[in-house]
Design a protein around this motif. Structure first.
Motif, short mmCIF file in Angstrom:
data_model
loop_
_atom_site.label_atom_id
_atom_site.label_comp_id
_atom_site.label_asym_id
_atom_site.label_seq_id
_atom_site.Cartn_x
_atom_site.Cartn_y
_atom_site.Cartn_z
N MET A 1 16.44 106.93 87.46
CA MET A 1 16.58 105.52 87.77
C MET A 1 15.63 105.18 88.92
N GLU A 2 14.94 104.08 88.78
CA GLU A 2 14.01 103.63 89.81
C GLU A 2 14.22 102.14 90.05
N ARG A 3 14.29 101.74 91.32
CA ARG A 3 14.58 100.35 91.70
C ARG A 3 13.29 99.63 92.08
N PHE A 4 13.17 98.37 91.67
CA PHE A 4 12.01 97.54 91.99
C PHE A 4 12.52 96.25 92.64
N THR A 5 11.73 95.72 93.57
CA THR A 5 12.12 94.49 94.26
C THR A 5 11.01 93.45 94.17
N VAL A 6 11.42 92.20 94.28
CA VAL A 6 10.47 91.09 94.26
C VAL A 6 9.46 91.24 95.38
N PHE A 7 9.95 91.63 96.56
CA PHE A 7 9.09 91.69 97.74
C PHE A 7 8.04 92.79 97.64
N GLU A 8 8.37 93.91 97.02
CA GLU A 8 7.42 95.02 96.93
C GLU A 8 6.64 95.03 95.61
N HIS A 9 7.29 94.67 94.51
CA HIS A 9 6.67 94.80 93.19
C HIS A 9 6.42 93.49 92.46
N GLY A 10 7.03 92.40 92.92
CA GLY A 10 6.85 91.10 92.28
C GLY A 10 7.89 90.78 91.22
N PHE A 11 8.86 91.67 91.05
CA PHE A 11 9.97 91.44 90.11
C PHE A 11 11.18 92.26 90.59
N ASP A 12 12.35 91.91 90.05
CA ASP A 12 13.60 92.56 90.44
C ASP A 12 14.12 93.34 89.25
N GLY A 13 14.28 94.65 89.40
CA GLY A 13 14.77 95.42 88.27
C GLY A 13 15.08 96.87 88.59
N VAL A 14 15.68 97.52 87.60
CA VAL A 14 16.00 98.94 87.67
C VAL A 14 15.54 99.58 86.36
N LEU A 15 14.76 100.66 86.47
CA LEU A 15 14.26 101.37 85.30
C LEU A 15 15.18 102.55 85.00
N TYR A 16 15.72 102.56 83.78
CA TYR A 16 16.57 103.65 83.30
C TYR A 16 15.76 104.49 82.33
N LEU A 17 15.64 105.77 82.62
CA LEU A 17 14.83 106.68 81.80
C LEU A 17 15.66 107.28 80.69
N SER A 18 15.02 107.44 79.53
CA SER A 18 15.73 107.97 78.36
C SER A 18 15.88 109.49 78.39
N GLY A 19 15.09 110.14 79.20
CA GLY A 19 15.15 111.60 79.27
C GLY A 19 14.16 112.29 78.35
N LYS A 20 13.41 111.51 77.57
CA LYS A 20 12.38 112.13 76.73
C LYS A 20 11.05 111.46 77.00
N VAL A 21 9.98 112.22 76.79
CA VAL A 21 8.64 111.69 77.00
C VAL A 21 8.30 110.76 75.84
N ASP A 22 8.00 109.53 76.16
CA ASP A 22 7.76 108.51 75.14
C ASP A 22 6.95 107.40 75.78
N ASP A 23 6.21 106.65 74.97
CA ASP A 23 5.43 105.54 75.52
C ASP A 23 6.11 104.19 75.26
N ARG A 24 7.39 104.21 74.84
CA ARG A 24 8.13 102.98 74.56
C ARG A 24 9.08 102.66 75.73
N VAL A 25 9.18 101.36 75.99
CA VAL A 25 10.13 100.89 77.00
C VAL A 25 10.58 99.49 76.61
N MET A 26 11.81 99.16 76.96
CA MET A 26 12.37 97.85 76.65
C MET A 26 12.73 97.17 77.98
N ILE A 27 12.23 95.95 78.16
CA ILE A 27 12.67 95.11 79.28
C ILE A 27 13.94 94.41 78.81
N VAL A 28 14.98 94.46 79.60
CA VAL A 28 16.27 93.89 79.22
C VAL A 28 16.64 92.78 80.20
#
Length: 149
Positions: A1-28
């Motif tokens: 899990m990785e946290r992002f903030t508006v002030f540092e990254h320009g958006f607010d979110g948390v990235l949840y990793l699937s545990g496998k190497v893949d080039d797909r990701v879903m913004i929710v």
């Protein structure tokens, strides 16, 4: 899990990793403000093998407090960060007002190649806000300009 903030990254979110190497990701995203509901869906996508960025697009620290002139640039910033992490196939899932926002975001962010819009609105709405504010504002903006509604 990785946290992002508006002030540092320009958006607010948390990235949840699937545990496998893949080039797909879903913004929710969801219609309600905050990360509580997007986080539940993000964890679900990750548990099914697709990494997911649970994202709040209004109501958080450094964000618009109401659905009023919400800057769509934050979705491009999220895509830029995801691409730096190796994701090439970026989708977006939204429900209710989040479904409509997913459609609008994908219309201006070319990196988004898949949209799942559940119970989405079919048009851009007038923004919400305090009675003292200009009533003629769109709910979204791009490059500093209101979208027609």
């Amino acid at each position: 899990m990785e946290r992002f903030t508006v002030f540092e990254h320009g958006f607010d979110g948390v990235l949840y990793l699937s545990g496998k190497v893949d080039d797909r990701v879903m913004i929710v995203i969801q219609g309600l403000k905050g990360l509580e509901l997007p986080a539940k869906y993000g964890k679900l996508f990750a548990s099914k093998g697709i990494s997911a960025l649970a994202m709040s697009y209004y109501g958080g620290k450094g964000q618009k407090k109401d659905m009023r002139a919400i800057p769509l640039e934050q979705f491009q910033k999220a895509c830029n960060v995801l691409k730096k992490r190796g994701y090439r196939r970026i989708g977006i899932y939204g429900n209710s007002k989040g479904g409509g926002m997913a459609l609008i975001a994908a219309s201006v962010v070319p990196d988004i190649s898949l949209v799942i819009a559940a119970s989405a609105f079919g048009h851009i709405m007038q923004g919400t806000g305090k009675p003292s504010e200009d009533v003629c504002k769109s709910m979204v903006s791009f490059r500093g300009q209101d979208f027609p509604y």
